[in-house]
Write a protein that holds these residues in place. Structure first.
Motif, PDB file in Angstrom:
ATOM      1  N   ASP A 195      72.883 -14.981 -39.517  1.00  0.00           N
ATOM      2  CA  ASP A 195      73.231 -15.973 -40.525  1.00  0.00           C
ATOM      3  C   ASP A 195      73.074 -17.355 -39.885  1.00  0.00           C
ATOM      4  O   ASP A 195      73.697 -17.630 -38.865  1.00  0.00           O
ATOM      5  CB  ASP A 195      74.686 -15.756 -40.962  1.00  0.00           C
ATOM      6  CG  ASP A 195      75.105 -16.696 -42.054  1.00  0.00           C
ATOM      7  OD1 ASP A 195      74.959 -16.331 -43.222  1.00  0.00           O
ATOM      8  OD2 ASP A 195      75.574 -17.809 -41.730  1.00  0.00           O
TER       9      ASP A 195
ATOM     10  N   ARG B 231      73.498 -21.285 -40.533  1.00  0.00           N
ATOM     11  CA  ARG B 231      74.187 -22.184 -41.462  1.00  0.00           C
ATOM     12  C   ARG B 231      73.976 -23.639 -41.057  1.00  0.00           C
ATOM     13  O   ARG B 231      74.040 -23.984 -39.881  1.00  0.00           O
ATOM     14  CB  ARG B 231      75.679 -21.862 -41.451  1.00  0.00           C
ATOM     15  CG  ARG B 231      76.453 -22.641 -42.470  1.00  0.00           C
ATOM     16  CD  ARG B 231      77.858 -22.133 -42.559  1.00  0.00           C
ATOM     17  NE  ARG B 231      78.563 -22.864 -43.603  1.00  0.00           N
ATOM     18  CZ  ARG B 231      79.775 -22.593 -44.009  1.00  0.00           C
ATOM     19  NH1 ARG B 231      80.435 -21.610 -43.455  1.00  0.00           N
ATOM     20  NH2 ARG B 231      80.331 -23.299 -44.953  1.00  0.00           N
TER      21      ARG B 231
ATOM     22  N   THR C  23      72.529 -29.428 -48.443  1.00  0.00           N
ATOM     23  CA  THR C  23      72.473 -28.704 -49.703  1.00  0.00           C
ATOM     24  C   THR C  23      71.032 -28.320 -49.997  1.00  0.00           C
ATOM     25  O   THR C  23      70.122 -28.658 -49.262  1.00  0.00           O
ATOM     26  CB  THR C  23      73.024 -29.570 -50.851  1.00  0.00           C
ATOM     27  OG1 THR C  23      72.255 -30.761 -50.916  1.00  0.00           O
ATOM     28  CG2 THR C  23      74.481 -29.905 -50.629  1.00  0.00           C
TER      29      THR C  23
ATOM     30  N   ILE D   1      72.844 -18.132 -49.112  1.00  0.00           N
ATOM     31  CA  ILE D   1      74.199 -18.178 -49.652  1.00  0.00           C
ATOM     32  C   ILE D   1      74.619 -19.647 -49.723  1.00  0.00           C
ATOM     33  O   ILE D   1      74.731 -20.300 -48.679  1.00  0.00           O
ATOM     34  CB  ILE D   1      75.195 -17.417 -48.761  1.00  0.00           C
ATOM     35  CG1 ILE D   1      74.773 -15.959 -48.599  1.00  0.00           C
ATOM     36  CG2 ILE D   1      76.613 -17.529 -49.338  1.00  0.00           C
ATOM     37  CD1 ILE D   1      75.566 -15.202 -47.555  1.00  0.00           C
TER      38      ILE D   1
ATOM     39  N   ARG E  68      77.122 -22.628 -49.800  1.00  0.00           N
ATOM     40  CA  ARG E  68      78.473 -22.813 -49.260  1.00  0.00           C
ATOM     41  C   ARG E  68      79.073 -24.075 -49.868  1.00  0.00           C
ATOM     42  O   ARG E  68      78.354 -24.892 -50.441  1.00  0.00           O
ATOM     43  CB  ARG E  68      78.434 -22.959 -47.737  1.00  0.00           C
ATOM     44  CG  ARG E  68      77.780 -21.811 -47.010  1.00  0.00           C
ATOM     45  CD  ARG E  68      78.638 -20.607 -47.016  1.00  0.00           C
ATOM     46  NE  ARG E  68      78.009 -19.550 -46.206  1.00  0.00           N
ATOM     47  CZ  ARG E  68      78.507 -18.369 -46.067  1.00  0.00           C
ATOM     48  NH1 ARG E  68      79.628 -18.049 -46.653  1.00  0.00           N
ATOM     49  NH2 ARG E  68      77.898 -17.470 -45.353  1.00  0.00           N
ATOM     50  N   VAL E  69      80.373 -24.252 -49.738  1.00  0.00           N
ATOM     51  CA  VAL E  69      81.013 -25.475 -50.229  1.00  0.00           C
ATOM     52  C   VAL E  69      80.343 -26.681 -49.580  1.00  0.00           C
ATOM     53  O   VAL E  69      80.021 -27.665 -50.233  1.00  0.00           O
ATOM     54  CB  VAL E  69      82.535 -25.457 -49.936  1.00  0.00           C
ATOM     55  CG1 VAL E  69      83.162 -26.798 -50.270  1.00  0.00           C
ATOM     56  CG2 VAL E  69      83.199 -24.344 -50.708  1.00  0.00           C
TER      57      VAL E  69
ATOM     58  N   LYS F  74      74.711 -24.512 -46.679  1.00  0.00           N
ATOM     59  CA  LYS F  74      74.217 -23.189 -47.069  1.00  0.00           C
ATOM     60  C   LYS F  74      74.018 -22.341 -45.831  1.00  0.00           C
ATOM     61  O   LYS F  74      74.010 -22.850 -44.712  1.00  0.00           O
ATOM     62  CB  LYS F  74      72.891 -23.324 -47.798  1.00  0.00           C
ATOM     63  CG  LYS F  74      71.802 -23.814 -46.857  1.00  0.00           C
ATOM     64  CD  LYS F  74      70.513 -24.069 -47.525  1.00  0.00           C
ATOM     65  CE  LYS F  74      69.562 -24.867 -46.694  1.00  0.00           C
ATOM     66  NZ  LYS F  74      70.060 -26.078 -46.092  1.00  0.00           N
ATOM     67  N   SER F  75      73.829 -21.057 -46.058  1.00  0.00           N
ATOM     68  CA  SER F  75      73.460 -20.115 -45.011  1.00  0.00           C
ATOM     69  C   SER F  75      72.187 -19.410 -45.440  1.00  0.00           C
ATOM     70  O   SER F  75      72.073 -18.980 -46.580  1.00  0.00           O
ATOM     71  CB  SER F  75      74.545 -19.055 -44.805  1.00  0.00           C
ATOM     72  OG  SER F  75      75.700 -19.615 -44.273  1.00  0.00           O
TER      73      SER F  75
ATOM     74  N   TRP G 225      70.262 -16.074 -44.343  1.00  0.00           N
ATOM     75  CA  TRP G 225      70.510 -14.888 -43.543  1.00  0.00           C
ATOM     76  C   TRP G 225      69.325 -13.940 -43.622  1.00  0.00           C
ATOM     77  O   TRP G 225      68.528 -13.988 -44.546  1.00  0.00           O
ATOM     78  CB  TRP G 225      71.790 -14.180 -43.991  1.00  0.00           C
ATOM     79  CG  TRP G 225      71.739 -13.693 -45.410  1.00  0.00           C
ATOM     80  CD1 TRP G 225      72.104 -14.384 -46.519  1.00  0.00           C
ATOM     81  CD2 TRP G 225      71.238 -12.435 -45.874  1.00  0.00           C
ATOM     82  NE1 TRP G 225      71.883 -13.629 -47.643  1.00  0.00           N
ATOM     83  CE2 TRP G 225      71.355 -12.426 -47.275  1.00  0.00           C
ATOM     84  CE3 TRP G 225      70.719 -11.313 -45.235  1.00  0.00           C
ATOM     85  CZ2 TRP G 225      70.963 -11.333 -48.042  1.00  0.00           C
ATOM     86  CZ3 TRP G 225      70.328 -10.225 -45.999  1.00  0.00           C
ATOM     87  CH2 TRP G 225      70.460 -10.243 -47.383  1.00  0.00           C
TER      88      TRP G 225
END
Length: 147
Positions: free
Chosen positions: A78, A80, A84, A119, A121-122, A125-126, A128
């Protein structure tokens, strides 16, 4: 699937970090007794970390975090960053491949990884991906899994 181990590394958003992440990935494959995936893992990590370094332009001093999870039959990585946006595979351009400097990273990931995805994220992003251990199986035909 049982978690067999977890490792995490943080890198500055600078180009030399890609080389460090690639070397760390190779070393980790050896440490976890899976040298057969070292080259593939290093390439995949290199592609995703490069994207995070180049395109993950968040605030000054931001970092890229790489988390490795060794599972029974696969290694999940992953990557991160704090930027954005949703990375995507670019469509082919009319330029010959030898003239295209960028835009192939996620194509490489989609080709080599068993599965991959993004994914949100707040913050950031990640991205993976998973590499199967042991028996080699063709990657899923689906380009990405979003969850």
């Amino acid at each position: 699937m049982a978690d067999q181990g977890t490792e995490q590394a943080r890198y500055r958003r600078q180009r030399p970090s890609v080389r460090a992440a690639r070397a760390d990935a190779r070393a980790l494959a050896g440490k976890w007794k899976h040298p057969e995936i070292a080259a593939e893992l290093a390439l995949l990590v290199s592609e995703v970390v490069t994207n995070a370094v180049i395109h993950g332009d968040a605030g000054r001093g931001s970092q890229v975090q790489v988390t490795y999870r060794l599972l029974d039959d696969r290694l999940r990585v992953d990557v991160r960053d704090a930027a954005t946006g949703r990375p995507r595979i670019l469509r082919p351009t009319p330029l010959p491949d030898e003239l295209r400097e960028f835009g192939r990273g996620l194509t490489v990931v989609a080709s080599l990884a068993h599965r991959w995805g993004v994914i949100p994220r707040v913050i950031g992003k990640s991205v993976w991906f998973e590499v199967l251990l042991g028996t080699r199986v063709a990657p899923d035909t689906e380009q990405a899994v979003f969850r």
